[in-house]
Design an enzyme around this catalytic site. Structure first.
Site, PDB file in Angstrom:
ATOM      1  N   TRP A   1       0.842  -1.207   0.000  1.00 45.76           N
ATOM      2  CA  TRP A   1       0.000   0.000   0.000  1.00 45.76           C
ATOM      3  C   TRP A   1       0.873   1.251   0.000  1.00 45.76           C
ATOM      4  O   TRP A   1       0.497   2.266  -0.602  1.00 45.76           O
ATOM      5  CB  TRP A   1      -0.949  -0.023   1.195  1.00 45.76           C
ATOM      6  N   ASP A   2       2.021   1.209   0.655  1.00 47.61           N
ATOM      7  CA  ASP A   2       2.956   2.332   0.582  1.00 47.61           C
ATOM      8  C   ASP A   2       3.395   2.567  -0.860  1.00 47.61           C
ATOM      9  O   ASP A   2       3.423   3.710  -1.343  1.00 47.61           O
ATOM     10  CB  ASP A   2       4.199   2.039   1.432  1.00 47.61           C
ATOM     11  N   LEU A   3       3.799   1.506  -1.528  1.00 52.00           N
ATOM     12  CA  LEU A   3       4.296   1.643  -2.896  1.00 52.00           C
ATOM     13  C   LEU A   3       3.198   2.135  -3.832  1.00 52.00           C
ATOM     14  O   LEU A   3       3.420   3.024  -4.670  1.00 52.00           O
ATOM     15  CB  LEU A   3       4.858   0.307  -3.382  1.00 52.00           C
TER      16      LEU A   3
END
Length: 406
Positions: free
Chosen positions: A165-167
């Site tokens: 989800w960060d990426l």
């Protein structure tokens, strides 16, 4: 403009830590944008994050900040805050772009920027909408992924190590910057975008149909271990202890797998006995354990090298399970590698990745990350026009570090 450097002339000020915000800045930098990362003197909360090099430098920080410029500035002070706003609101068609994930009183808001430059663009990354903190691991837990991950016999959630989800949030943020730039070119107005990790996760899981599936079934999807949901795919062990992942999504891939393993007649008999048609994905998924048990002896009788040759020749969809060090060696040996070894200041020789976008035959090497604060003097003098006396005063008052202006 060279292929792959399509954002030359775009200048972004990034004040963001951890993965999502820096991924956005790195993505834009790899496309030719000039990205100035602003950190506190001594580094932000992610400056020393694991993994570390033998010299003690963060391989995490250096890889996420490739190709950027680094300014170390105490933006918690009124002077430092004013300087960061000035950097983020400079005149120019490709300027006036600010990316951050700062919370609390130190945060520079869109209103702060718009008061200086009406058409400013700001993208603010946050955990949950409204600012409640979250990281990839807590968001992943919040959208049900950990409940579907792992072997079937477990009754506890299973985390995974990839900050997906960060990426994805970083990539969405880069899209937001480009969309806002297009809006400014077309309409002459600025934009403010809030982007929450949680919203990215919900949007992504929803796009895969997983929430709709739970509504239809009346319950969450059950764990299936290494089986591919809705089709046939699972892992097998070779004679020499290696493991491979084999997938048959299409009818052609299924026929290739049956042919190379010599099981065409076996599965034909199974279809007749159970009155099923294994050309269909759903049937293969429903009989996944039976199919796997029939195929396992064929894989177990052969070493990995023989399996590789046979599966490749038959055009089976498969891959070996590799460790990270093995995967790195393979990636470096590609015809047009994305992973290269570069000289990184403070680290030495380091594996670093370039943009995965391929623009014709253009070959782009990853750029090293800056050393913390290495561009402070140049940016303050060249971009903001500060003189020696002003620089000295900032140094004496601790707004910038002494070593950054030596």
């Amino acid at each position: 403009m060279t292929p792959g450097r399509t954002l030359e002339g775009v200048e972004v000020v990034e004040c963001a830590t951890f993965v999502a915000g820096p991924t956005c800045g790195m993505t834009l930098a790899q496309l030719g944008a000039s990205v100035v990362r602003v950190d506190l003197p001594g580094g932000g909360s992610d400056f020393g994050r694991w993994p570390l090099s033998r010299s003690g430098a963060s391989l995490y920080w250096t890889n996420l900040n490739k190709g950027k410029r680094s300014v170390a500035l105490d933006y918690r002070t009124p002077e430092g805050r004013e300087l960061m706003i000035a950097l983020a609101t400079r005149e120019g068609a490709g300027r006036g772009i600010f990316l951050d994930n700062v919370v609390g009183r130190s945060r520079v808001t869109h209103q702060d920027l718009a008061a200086v430059r009406a058409d400013a663009i700001s993208v603010h990354v946050e955990g949950f909408p409204g600012g409640r903190p979250a990281v990839d691991y807590t968001v992943n837990a919040s959208v049900g992924i950990a409940d579907m991950t792992g072997p079937e016999f477990l009754d506890t959630p299973v985390n995974h190590v990839l900050p997906a989800w960060d990426l994805l949030t970083g990539l969405h943020a880069s899209v937001a910057v480009l969309a806002a730039l297009q809006k400014r070119r077309a309409e002459g107005v600025g934009s403010h975008v809030d982007l929450a990790l949680y919203d990215v996760a919900v949007s992504s899981v929803g796009a895969l149909g997983w929430f709709a599936e739970a509504d239809e079934a009346g319950h969450s999807r059950q764990r299936t271990g290494n089986h591919v949901f809705g089709s046939f795919g699972t892992d097998f062990a070779s004679r020499d202890g290696e493991r491979v992942m084999v997938v048959a999504l299409t009818e052609g891939q299924w026929h290739a797998l049956c042919a190379v393993t010599g099981t065409v007649d076996v599965f034909a008999a199974l279809e007749k006995a159970l009155d099923v048609d294994l050309r269909h994905e759903a049937a293969r998924y429903e009989l996944r354990e039976t199919i796997a048990s029939i195929l396992r002896p064929w894989f177990a009788a052969r070493p990995i090298d023989d399996l590789a040759a046979l599966l490749d020749e038959a055009r089976v969809l498969w891959a070996p399970y590799l460790s990270v060090d093995q995967a790195g060696r393979v990636a470096r040996g590609a015809a047009r590698p994305v992973l290269r070894d570069i000289e990184q200041p403070g680290v030495g020789r380091m594996a670093a990745s370039s943009s995965p976008l391929r623009w014709g035959d253009d070959e782009v090497w990853p750029a090293p990350a800056p050393e913390l604060g290495s561009d402070t003097l140049a940016v303050l003098t060249e971009e903001l026009g500060l003189g020696d006396a002003e620089i000295g005063g900032l140094r004496d008052r601790g707004v910038i570090a002494r070593q950054d202006v030596a």
